[in-house]
Design a protein around this motif. Structure first.
Motif, mmCIF file in Angstrom:
data_model
loop_
_atom_site.group_PDB
_atom_site.id
_atom_site.type_symbol
_atom_site.label_atom_id
_atom_site.label_comp_id
_atom_site.label_asym_id
_atom_site.label_seq_id
_atom_site.Cartn_x
_atom_site.Cartn_y
_atom_site.Cartn_z
ATOM 1 N N ILE A 1 16.461 -3.158 -0.168
ATOM 2 C CA ILE A 1 17.711 -2.443 0.097
ATOM 3 C C ILE A 1 18.314 -1.942 -1.212
ATOM 4 C CG2 ILE A 1 20.092 -2.668 0.937
ATOM 5 C CD1 ILE A 1 19.054 -4.716 2.965
ATOM 6 N N GLU A 2 18.354 -2.799 -2.210
ATOM 7 C CA GLU A 2 18.930 -2.419 -3.508
ATOM 8 C C GLU A 2 18.153 -1.257 -4.127
ATOM 9 O OE1 GLU A 2 18.753 -6.211 -5.410
ATOM 10 O OE2 GLU A 2 20.796 -6.777 -4.805
ATOM 11 N N ASN A 3 16.812 -1.293 -4.037
ATOM 12 C CA ASN A 3 15.990 -0.208 -4.578
ATOM 13 C C ASN A 3 16.254 1.103 -3.833
ATOM 14 O OD1 ASN A 3 14.743 -1.789 -6.501
ATOM 15 N ND2 ASN A 3 12.973 -2.262 -5.232
ATOM 16 N N TYR A 4 16.380 1.002 -2.514
ATOM 17 C CA TYR A 4 16.636 2.203 -1.711
ATOM 18 C C TYR A 4 17.998 2.803 -2.041
ATOM 19 C CZ TYR A 4 17.862 5.130 2.260
ATOM 20 O OH TYR A 4 18.295 6.183 3.033
ATOM 21 N N LEU A 5 19.009 1.956 -2.195
ATOM 22 C CA LEU A 5 20.351 2.455 -2.505
ATOM 23 C C LEU A 5 20.351 3.192 -3.844
ATOM 24 C CD1 LEU A 5 22.614 -0.576 -1.445
ATOM 25 C CD2 LEU A 5 22.089 1.502 -0.155
ATOM 26 N N SER B 1 9.292 6.580 -0.950
ATOM 27 C CA SER B 1 8.610 5.285 -0.959
ATOM 28 C C SER B 1 9.581 4.117 -0.790
ATOM 29 C CB SER B 1 7.808 5.112 -2.256
ATOM 30 O OG SER B 1 8.661 5.157 -3.389
ATOM 31 N N SER B 2 10.748 4.188 -1.431
ATOM 32 C CA SER B 2 11.701 3.076 -1.307
ATOM 33 C C SER B 2 12.267 3.004 0.105
ATOM 34 C CB SER B 2 12.835 3.199 -2.332
ATOM 35 O OG SER B 2 13.583 4.384 -2.130
ATOM 36 N N ARG B 3 12.433 4.163 0.758
ATOM 37 C CA ARG B 3 12.888 4.184 2.152
ATOM 38 C C ARG B 3 11.830 3.587 3.069
ATOM 39 N NH1 ARG B 3 12.255 9.559 5.383
ATOM 40 N NH2 ARG B 3 10.136 8.721 5.162
ATOM 41 N N ASP B 4 10.580 3.990 2.865
ATOM 42 C CA ASP B 4 9.499 3.517 3.712
ATOM 43 C C ASP B 4 9.296 2.004 3.559
ATOM 44 O OD1 ASP B 4 9.323 6.157 4.308
ATOM 45 O OD2 ASP B 4 7.397 6.506 3.313
ATOM 46 N N LYS B 5 9.374 1.522 2.329
ATOM 47 C CA LYS B 5 9.255 0.077 2.102
ATOM 48 C C LYS B 5 10.391 -0.667 2.788
ATOM 49 C CE LYS B 5 6.652 -0.254 -2.249
ATOM 50 N NZ LYS B 5 5.662 -1.274 -1.830
ATOM 51 N N LEU B 6 11.586 -0.094 2.724
ATOM 52 C CA LEU B 6 12.739 -0.728 3.358
ATOM 53 C C LEU B 6 12.547 -0.828 4.869
ATOM 54 C CD1 LEU B 6 15.547 -1.882 3.572
ATOM 55 C CD2 LEU B 6 16.482 0.431 3.324
ATOM 56 N N ILE B 7 12.019 0.216 5.482
ATOM 57 C CA ILE B 7 11.785 0.189 6.930
ATOM 58 C C ILE B 7 10.880 -0.982 7.298
ATOM 59 C CG2 ILE B 7 10.580 1.382 8.802
ATOM 60 C CD1 ILE B 7 11.693 4.014 7.625
ATOM 61 N N PHE B 8 9.793 -1.176 6.558
ATOM 62 C CA PHE B 8 8.869 -2.271 6.849
ATOM 63 C C PHE B 8 9.483 -3.627 6.531
ATOM 64 C CE2 PHE B 8 5.813 1.070 7.238
ATOM 65 C CZ PHE B 8 4.820 0.555 8.056
ATOM 66 N N GLU B 9 10.156 -3.728 5.395
ATOM 67 C CA GLU B 9 10.789 -4.996 5.014
ATOM 68 C C GLU B 9 11.854 -5.390 6.032
ATOM 69 O OE1 GLU B 9 9.955 -7.096 2.835
ATOM 70 O OE2 GLU B 9 9.032 -6.145 1.092
ATOM 71 N N PHE B 10 12.593 -4.405 6.534
ATOM 72 C CA PHE B 10 13.674 -4.692 7.475
ATOM 73 C C PHE B 10 13.115 -5.150 8.821
ATOM 74 C CE2 PHE B 10 17.218 -4.169 10.279
ATOM 75 C CZ PHE B 10 18.357 -4.299 9.482
ATOM 76 N N LEU B 11 12.151 -4.410 9.362
ATOM 77 C CA LEU B 11 11.596 -4.747 10.671
ATOM 78 C C LEU B 11 10.884 -6.102 10.648
ATOM 79 C CD1 LEU B 11 10.197 -1.251 11.723
ATOM 80 C CD2 LEU B 11 12.230 -2.391 12.646
ATOM 81 N N TYR B 12 10.123 -6.359 9.587
ATOM 82 C CA TYR B 12 9.407 -7.631 9.496
ATOM 83 C C TYR B 12 10.312 -8.757 9.006
ATOM 84 C CZ TYR B 12 5.982 -11.128 7.974
ATOM 85 O OH TYR B 12 5.274 -12.298 7.789
ATOM 86 N N GLY B 13 11.288 -8.431 8.167
ATOM 87 C CA GLY B 13 12.152 -9.457 7.576
ATOM 88 C C GLY B 13 13.302 -9.908 8.450
ATOM 89 N N SER C 1 0.808 -1.222 0.000
ATOM 90 C CA SER C 1 0.000 0.000 0.000
ATOM 91 C C SER C 1 0.843 1.274 0.000
ATOM 92 C CB SER C 1 -0.909 0.029 1.244
ATOM 93 O OG SER C 1 -0.168 0.347 2.419
ATOM 94 N N ILE C 2 2.131 1.156 0.276
ATOM 95 C CA ILE C 2 2.981 2.349 0.350
ATOM 96 C C ILE C 2 3.040 3.024 -1.008
ATOM 97 C CG2 ILE C 2 5.332 3.173 0.795
ATOM 98 C CD1 ILE C 2 5.608 0.923 2.849
ATOM 99 N N ASP C 3 2.739 4.299 -1.023
ATOM 100 C CA ASP C 3 2.632 5.080 -2.258
ATOM 101 C C ASP C 3 3.957 5.104 -3.011
ATOM 102 O OD1 ASP C 3 2.008 6.790 -4.276
ATOM 103 O OD2 ASP C 3 1.716 8.560 -3.008
ATOM 104 N N THR C 4 3.989 4.453 -4.173
ATOM 105 C CA THR C 4 5.231 4.369 -4.949
ATOM 106 C C THR C 4 5.606 5.694 -5.609
ATOM 107 O OG1 THR C 4 3.946 3.561 -6.849
ATOM 108 C CG2 THR C 4 4.971 1.906 -5.424
ATOM 109 N N SER C 5 4.647 6.637 -5.668
ATOM 110 C CA SER C 5 4.945 7.936 -6.285
ATOM 111 C C SER C 5 5.639 8.872 -5.302
ATOM 112 C CB SER C 5 3.651 8.587 -6.790
ATOM 113 O OG SER C 5 2.776 8.877 -5.700
ATOM 114 N N SER C 6 5.641 8.483 -4.023
ATOM 115 C CA SER C 6 6.269 9.305 -3.000
ATOM 116 C C SER C 6 7.791 9.294 -3.143
ATOM 117 C CB SER C 6 5.892 8.800 -1.602
ATOM 118 O OG SER C 6 6.688 9.408 -0.607
ATOM 119 N N THR C 7 8.400 10.425 -2.827
ATOM 120 C CA THR C 7 9.859 10.539 -2.914
ATOM 121 C C THR C 7 10.549 9.524 -2.013
ATOM 122 O OG1 THR C 7 9.633 12.913 -3.317
ATOM 123 C CG2 THR C 7 11.818 12.115 -2.659
#
Length: 297
Positions: A187-191, A129-141, A121-127
């Motif tokens: 992580i790769e997307n965020y970098l 978005s890759s950081r926010d996805k990483l935060i969730f992926e990291f905490l849950y992963g 659900s994280i808005d991919t158009s947001s500046t």
């Protein structure tokens, strides 16, 4: 320093620095002696974890009035805050305990389907978005605590061996957690999309996740990201700790050995991890009662 060695220092602080009455200090003493008895008083101040405190509170909740529980939580918070302020302890495991009944319950376990939907659900158009996805992926992963995510450096990610080094506090113990495919992609997307453009060339930070100034992202910023996504998805139970909770519960539901989960979570004692097995047993009972034809007769 052990907890039982630190307690007299705190009581002396209450008397000399805060000038509390003898009766008030005696109340603090009773509460904290009760706490130390349930949490193992010989434990090092730096080895106490939030889950351990939560487990202790859950175990005694039925024996105490709600007002007594609230006072006990306040005493525990004050004690650990003092230990950090006096540089006796590096971490405050009681920092996010809140006075009230909600603090005595483990967070509701979010299903894998819900968490996947939240991440999607994280808005991919947001500046960011890759950081926010990483935060969730990291905490849950990884099952990391929020402070551990803050402390994670880019060098802690081993892309070749597919592992992440998780560090609990500055200069404290560390553990190795597998780097899952979804987290690796995040992580790769965020970098590529964010981090490289945020690096401060004059004073580059080693941190994995950076803020707009190129410095290490703070735990407050991470809380704000998670809270925003929780509000967007109307999920009151979504928090950094509930993602860690879901990580452990889903592993156990999938058949993982409790001692493996203990290592992945970084628990000093398997007793702390056992609380998650209680949750999965309750879930099994719930599924059984809802689905077995003889369960309701």
């Amino acid at each position: 320093m052990r907890l039982d060695q630190a307690l007299p220092l705190y009581l002396n602080h209450l008397a000399t620095e805060r000038n509390l009455s003898a009766n008030t200090i005696e109340s603090y003493k009773r509460d904290l002696e009760n706490y130390l008895a349930g949490i193992e008083s010989s434990t090092s101040v730096d080895k106490i974890e939030e889950e351990s405190i939560q487990n202790f509170l859950n175990n005694i909740r039925s024996d105490l009035a709600e007002s007594s529980i609230s006072r006990l939580i306040a005493s525990i918070r004050g004690f650990h805050k003092f230990l950090v302020q006096e540089d006796i302890s590096r971490n405050n495991p009681a920092q996010y305990l809140s006075v009230g009944s909600k603090a005595l319950r483990l967070p509701k376990t979010l299903s894998a389907e819900v968490i996947n939907a939240v991440i999607d659900s994280i808005d991919t158009s947001s500046t960011n978005s890759s950081r926010d996805k990483l935060i969730f992926e990291f905490l849950y992963g990884t099952g990391a605590r929020i402070s551990e995510l803050v402390n994670t450096d880019l060098d802690d990610i081993d892309f070749d061996s597919n592992v992440v080094k998780i560090r609990f506090g500055k200069g404290s113990k560390q553990r190795i957690v597998p780097l899952g495919k979804s987290l690796k992609v995040a992580i790769e997307n965020y970098l590529t999309r964010n981090r490289n453009s945020l690096v401060n060339s004059k004073k580059p930070s080693a941190a994995l996740i950076l803020n707009a100034k190129g410095s290490r992202l703070t735990r407050q910023s991470i809380w704000e990201v998670v809270n925003k996504v929780a509000l967007d998805n109307k999920l009151e139970d979504l928090s950094p700790h509930s993602l860690r909770h879901a990580f452990a519960t889903h592993l156990l539901e999938g058949g993982a050995d409790v001692r493996v989960v203990q290592e992945l979570l970084g628990h000093s004692s398997v007793n702390t991890t056992q609380i998650y097995t209680h949750i999965t047993v309750e879930r099994l009972r719930e599924v059984f009662s809802e689905t077995h034809p003889r369960a309701r007769k």
